[in-house]
Design a protein around this motif. Structure first.
Motif, PDB file in Angstrom:
ATOM      1  N   ARG A  79       0.811  -1.219   0.000  1.00 26.97           N
ATOM      2  CA  ARG A  79       0.000   0.000   0.000  1.00 26.97           C
ATOM      3  C   ARG A  79       0.845   1.269   0.000  1.00 26.97           C
ATOM      4  O   ARG A  79       0.501   2.262  -0.653  1.00 26.97           O
ATOM      5  CB  ARG A  79      -0.916   0.001   1.233  1.00 26.97           C
ATOM      6  CG  ARG A  79      -1.934   1.129   1.273  1.00 26.97           C
ATOM      7  CD  ARG A  79      -2.645   1.151   2.598  1.00 26.97           C
ATOM      8  NE  ARG A  79      -1.753   1.565   3.681  1.00 26.97           N
ATOM      9  CZ  ARG A  79      -2.069   1.521   4.977  1.00 26.97           C
ATOM     10  NH1 ARG A  79      -3.236   1.026   5.354  1.00 26.97           N
ATOM     11  NH2 ARG A  79      -1.222   1.924   5.889  1.00 26.97           N
ATOM     12  N   GLU A 112      -8.174  -2.370   0.483  1.00 24.49           N
ATOM     13  CA  GLU A 112      -7.397  -1.379  -0.279  1.00 24.49           C
ATOM     14  C   GLU A 112      -7.832  -1.341  -1.741  1.00 24.49           C
ATOM     15  O   GLU A 112      -7.897  -0.272  -2.338  1.00 24.49           O
ATOM     16  CB  GLU A 112      -5.909  -1.705  -0.180  1.00 24.49           C
ATOM     17  CG  GLU A 112      -5.265  -1.400   1.161  1.00 24.49           C
ATOM     18  CD  GLU A 112      -5.530  -2.462   2.221  1.00 24.49           C
ATOM     19  OE1 GLU A 112      -5.089  -2.270   3.360  1.00 24.49           O
ATOM     20  OE2 GLU A 112      -6.177  -3.488   1.896  1.00 24.49           O
ATOM     21  N   LEU A 153      -6.971   2.230  -3.296  1.00 26.93           N
ATOM     22  CA  LEU A 153      -5.598   2.471  -2.871  1.00 26.93           C
ATOM     23  C   LEU A 153      -4.630   1.539  -3.583  1.00 26.93           C
ATOM     24  O   LEU A 153      -3.463   1.873  -3.780  1.00 26.93           O
ATOM     25  CB  LEU A 153      -5.469   2.296  -1.351  1.00 26.93           C
ATOM     26  CG  LEU A 153      -6.304   3.248  -0.494  1.00 26.93           C
ATOM     27  CD1 LEU A 153      -6.178   2.883   0.978  1.00 26.93           C
ATOM     28  CD2 LEU A 153      -5.843   4.695  -0.718  1.00 26.93           C
TER      29      LEU A 153
END
Length: 301
Positions: free
Chosen positions: A232, A248, A253
């Motif tokens: 990440r 995520e 992300l």
């Protein structure tokens, strides 16, 4: 077997403190100590040993405690039946989890238990050796791992059931503008990877060797939670089942670039081969195997 003796053992084994138990059940320490001694003599094996001011379980004591937990749990169900006229429907599953297993995977496995008001469960992480020891001493009903422990075993103690096969995918920080191809699309890429002894890393290494690709490795770790953070925050590419970074990906992300060719991580539920699996434990295994959003690739392919 004297069940009064078993009860005293059960209380002391769960607290490790003779004085505390004596005060709680209103008996003298000497009386409890004498009956514990008699119980161990009748069993023909040492169940408790002193360590400082505490009493700790021997390996045999841990096995006896597992049975005592079940016996007195059933006793509480019986008491509930007598007092309320209704049988208790609660069931409990003790689950051991390999320490580097995806937390999202574990949550998916336990989701039916979370949603079942009559079910409770406990989770404990550890190394594979410690989990198998806990399974053999009945501290766990089931353990979750990404290793098939049946392979190579000589004595047939363990039974592994494949509950999921997740495609290993290349994960990156940006959404690909066009279809990516491995390894052409990653000529200058940096990578954060699982450690060398993992199934995911082995699959990635095999894929690289087939096409003579030498990845530029920025970092590696044996902890999937750490790998998730590195993927990440580092700006590098990584390889893992997308379930590991489900949140995520959903939040934009991270992005799935492509599936690693012919590469999967396998997840197993392990039980004792010679012990009948309780129905409520087998139900959660079967539920995991049958959930379409859990087994992301057909097992027959």
């Amino acid at each position: 077997m004297n069940y009064h003796h078993l009860y005293y053992f059960w209380r002391v084994a769960n607290t490790g403190n003779l004085t505390q138990v004596a005060n709680e059940i209103h008996l003298s320490q000497s009386a409890i100590s004498a009956q514990l001694k008699q119980f161990q003599e009748n069993m023909g094996v040492a169940l408790l040993t002193r360590k400082g001011r505490s009493l700790v379980l021997t390996p045999q004591g841990k096995q006896v405690l597992a049975y005592a937990d079940e016996i007195f749990s059933k006793g509480e169900e019986l008491e509930n039946l007598i007092n309320k006229g209704l049988p208790s429907q609660l069931s409990h599953i003790s689950i051991g989890v390999l320490s580097n297993l995806s937390r999202n995977f574990v949550e998916s496995f336990t989701l039916p238990l979370i949603n079942d008001k009559f079910a409770t469960f406990s989770l404990q992480t550890g190394s594979l050796d410690s989990l198998l020891e806990g399974l053999s001493s009945f501290r766990f009903d089931i353990i979750l791992t990404n290793h098939n422990v049946e392979l190579g075993q000589q004595n047939g103690i363990w039974h592994s059931e494949l509950v999921s096969r997740q495609a290993i995918e290349i994960i990156g920080p940006s959404k690909p503008k066009r279809a990516r191809k491995f390894p052409q699309s990653y000529a200058d890429a940096s990578w954060v990877l699982p450690s060398q002894n993992s199934e995911i890393r082995s699959a990635f290494s095999i894929a690289c060797a087939k096409v003579q690709y030498a990845p530029k490795i920025k970092a590696e770790t044996n902890d999937m939670a750490m790998l998730r953070l590195l993927a990440r925050d580092s700006g590098a590419f990584s390889v893992m089942p997308s379930v590991v970074v489900r949140d995520e990906v959903a939040n934009g992300l991270l992005h799935v670039q492509q599936s690693l060719p012919d590469a999967y991580e396998h997840f197993y539920a392990v039980t004792l081969a010679k012990k009948k699996v309780p129905p409520h434990v087998q139900n959660i295994i079967d539920n995991a195997k049958n959930r379409e959003n859990f087994v992301t690739q057909p097992l027959s392919s």
